[in-house]
Design a protein around this motif. Structure first.
Motif, PDB file in Angstrom:
ATOM      1  N   LEU A 153       0.823  -1.214   0.000  1.00 47.17           N
ATOM      2  CA  LEU A 153       0.000   0.000   0.000  1.00 47.17           C
ATOM      3  C   LEU A 153       0.853   1.258   0.000  1.00 47.17           C
ATOM      4  CD1 LEU A 153      -2.785  -1.063   2.527  1.00 47.17           C
ATOM      5  CD2 LEU A 153      -3.049  -0.713   0.061  1.00 47.17           C
ATOM      6  N   ARG A 154       1.969   1.214   0.710  1.00 45.18           N
ATOM      7  CA  ARG A 154       2.840   2.402   0.763  1.00 45.18           C
ATOM      8  C   ARG A 154       3.455   2.710  -0.594  1.00 45.18           C
ATOM      9  NH1 ARG A 154       4.300   0.261   5.882  1.00 45.18           N
ATOM     10  NH2 ARG A 154       6.162  -0.743   4.996  1.00 45.18           N
ATOM     11  N   ARG A 155       3.568   1.724  -1.456  1.00 50.82           N
ATOM     12  CA  ARG A 155       4.148   1.945  -2.785  1.00 50.82           C
ATOM     13  C   ARG A 155       3.124   2.512  -3.771  1.00 50.82           C
ATOM     14  NH1 ARG A 155       6.577  -3.211  -1.653  1.00 50.82           N
ATOM     15  NH2 ARG A 155       5.098  -4.294  -3.011  1.00 50.82           N
ATOM     16  N   LEU A 156       1.866   2.504  -3.393  1.00 51.66           N
ATOM     17  CA  LEU A 156       0.813   2.944  -4.296  1.00 51.66           C
ATOM     18  C   LEU A 156       0.404   4.378  -4.034  1.00 51.66           C
ATOM     19  CD1 LEU A 156      -1.442  -0.237  -4.129  1.00 51.66           C
ATOM     20  CD2 LEU A 156       0.070   0.433  -6.017  1.00 51.66           C
ATOM     21  N   GLY A 157      -0.139   5.021  -5.060  1.00 51.40           N
ATOM     22  CA  GLY A 157      -0.690   6.351  -4.886  1.00 51.40           C
ATOM     23  C   GLY A 157      -2.065   6.289  -4.249  1.00 51.40           C
ATOM     24  N   PRO A 158      -2.681   7.446  -4.014  1.00 54.98           N
ATOM     25  CA  PRO A 158      -4.016   7.468  -3.421  1.00 54.98           C
ATOM     26  C   PRO A 158      -5.063   6.882  -4.363  1.00 54.98           C
ATOM     27  CG  PRO A 158      -3.371   9.668  -4.137  1.00 54.98           C
ATOM     28  CD  PRO A 158      -2.163   8.799  -4.292  1.00 54.98           C
ATOM     29  N   ASP A 159      -6.080   6.270  -3.779  1.00 55.17           N
ATOM     30  CA  ASP A 159      -7.175   5.663  -4.531  1.00 55.17           C
ATOM     31  C   ASP A 159      -8.369   6.610  -4.477  1.00 55.17           C
ATOM     32  OD1 ASP A 159      -9.473   4.201  -5.277  1.00 55.17           O
ATOM     33  OD2 ASP A 159      -8.630   2.317  -4.567  1.00 55.17           O
ATOM     34  N   PRO A 160      -8.873   7.088  -5.617  1.00 51.75           N
ATOM     35  CA  PRO A 160      -9.983   8.041  -5.597  1.00 51.75           C
ATOM     36  C   PRO A 160     -11.282   7.455  -5.058  1.00 51.75           C
ATOM     37  CG  PRO A 160      -9.450   7.406  -7.855  1.00 51.75           C
ATOM     38  CD  PRO A 160      -8.375   6.846  -6.984  1.00 51.75           C
ATOM     39  N   LEU A 161     -11.352   6.146  -4.899  1.00 57.72           N
ATOM     40  CA  LEU A 161     -12.550   5.540  -4.322  1.00 57.72           C
ATOM     41  C   LEU A 161     -12.466   5.409  -2.810  1.00 57.72           C
ATOM     42  CD1 LEU A 161     -13.289   2.834  -7.023  1.00 57.72           C
ATOM     43  CD2 LEU A 161     -14.674   4.838  -6.475  1.00 57.72           C
ATOM     44  N   HIS A 162     -11.357   5.838  -2.234  1.00 59.35           N
ATOM     45  CA  HIS A 162     -11.231   5.918  -0.780  1.00 59.35           C
ATOM     46  C   HIS A 162     -11.318   7.384  -0.359  1.00 59.35           C
ATOM     47  CE1 HIS A 162     -10.389   1.767  -0.143  1.00 59.35           C
ATOM     48  NE2 HIS A 162      -9.221   1.785  -0.778  1.00 59.35           N
ATOM     49  N   ASP A 163     -12.086   7.641   0.656  1.00 60.53           N
ATOM     50  CA  ASP A 163     -12.205   9.004   1.155  1.00 60.53           C
ATOM     51  C   ASP A 163     -11.141   9.255   2.220  1.00 60.53           C
ATOM     52  OD1 ASP A 163     -13.174  11.554   1.497  1.00 60.53           O
ATOM     53  OD2 ASP A 163     -14.759  10.952   2.894  1.00 60.53           O
ATOM     54  N   ALA A 164      -9.891   9.018   1.844  1.00 59.69           N
ATOM     55  CA  ALA A 164      -8.791   9.153   2.793  1.00 59.69           C
ATOM     56  C   ALA A 164      -8.400  10.613   2.952  1.00 59.69           C
ATOM     57  CB  ALA A 164      -7.594   8.341   2.322  1.00 59.69           C
ATOM     58  N   GLN A 165      -8.151  11.004   4.177  1.00 62.19           N
ATOM     59  CA  GLN A 165      -7.763  12.386   4.444  1.00 62.19           C
ATOM     60  C   GLN A 165      -6.455  12.729   3.724  1.00 62.19           C
ATOM     61  OE1 GLN A 165      -7.352  13.301   8.583  1.00 62.19           O
ATOM     62  NE2 GLN A 165      -7.100  15.489   8.261  1.00 62.19           N
TER      63      GLN A 165
END
Length: 300
Positions: A153-165
């Motif tokens: 997960l740390r190697r990946l960019g943000p996922d637009p389907l997650h409402d992560a801060q």
């Protein structure tokens, strides 16, 4: 390659049909025999998607990590308590789509007596009292620790389907910090996770952005709109089970979802007139992938 919306649909399906259930895990093909032995007899506690990666977390701290790649797909079946699509992943035939579970040979059958004999190269089979899931053709299928899953997960960019801060801000910063063309950046899973060739082409068209524009030439506000539009159309994909980026005004029957030929603005429409201006949709090879765009509408 299945894009992020399909993997989120997979995670939802696994939560619906397997969460809390103790599974029999096997590898009919044999290539995942050691991993299956580690997972066999344990319960799934949660299923998560991030971009194009699926993570099935088991009760004893081991995670089944799957990336479908170009050819991977899950097939499902079971009794009347087992709900969902019968197949999610790469189509096996031209035009094949996800179909309801009760349309399958064994899916939704009241007389269900267990999984059928494996057909083809089944990498892993998951089976509960009420249903089964078979994986074929995946690029990645591994039993890993929770710590190893976090490292992925740390190697990946943000996922637009997650409402992560902060996810939107991270995307804007990564997109606008590089001179690489946007067409490449939107396919870079370290910049944004889950976007593939279809969403890349369609969002850039919807935003009127030249796909060859360097990322650093895009304003922060424009990059934010790219994120917002991507999140919106991918959420629609999770809901519909398909990528549909046109609106009802472009459909021959606005009362129902459109056929494939009406579902996109530019993707696989090269040589056809742009739906907005009539210019022929362009096609080029870019970073070994087909790139579609309208030379008139996408000038900024």
């Amino acid at each position: 390659m299945p894009e992020g919306h399909s993997i989120h649909r997979l995670a939802r399906q696994f939560r619906d049909v397997f969460a809390g259930r103790r599974l029999a895990v096997s590898s009919p093909q044999g290539r995942f025999a050691a991993g299956a032995a580690v997972l066999d007899g344990h319960a799934v506690v949660r299923a998560e998607a991030h971009g194009k990666h699926l993570f099935l977390h088991f009760e004893h701290g081991i995670v089944l990590h799957v990336h479908l790649g170009l050819y991977g797909a899950w097939d499902f079946g079971g009794d009347s308590e087992f709900r969902g699509a019968s197949s999610i992943g790469a189509p096996r035939r031209v035009g094949e789509r996800e179909v309801p579970a009760d349309a399958g040979t064994d899916a939704g059958t009241p007389g269900y007596a267990g999984p059928p004999e494996p057909v083809g190269a089944v990498r892993v089979r998951l089976a509960s009292d009420h249903g089964w899931a078979d994986l074929r053709g995946a690029t990645t299928c591994a039993a890993i620790t929770e710590a190893e899953a976090e490292a992925v997960l740390r190697r990946l960019g943000p996922d637009p389907l997650h409402d992560a801060q902060g996810a939107r801000d991270i995307f804007i910063q990564r997109l606008t910090a590089r001179s690489t063309p946007l067409a490449s950046l939107l396919m870079d899973q370290k910049v944004i996770a889950g976007v593939g060739n279809v969403y890349r082409a369609e969002v850039l068209f919807r935003q009127g952005i030249d796909p060859l524009l360097p990322g650093r030439s895009l304003s922060a506000s424009a990059a934010g709109r790219v994120w917002d539009d991507t999140a919106a159309v991918m959420a629609d994909g999770v809901r519909d089970g398909r990528i549909i980026t046109t609106t009802a005004g472009y459909w021959s029957d606005p009362a129902t979802l459109p056929p494939n030929e009406e579902a996109h603005f530019v993707y696989r429409r090269h040589g056809q007139p742009c739906r907005l201006c009539g210019t022929a949709v362009a096609l080029a090879e870019h970073a070994a992938r087909k790139l579609y765009w309208c030379p008139t509408c996408q000038r900024s």
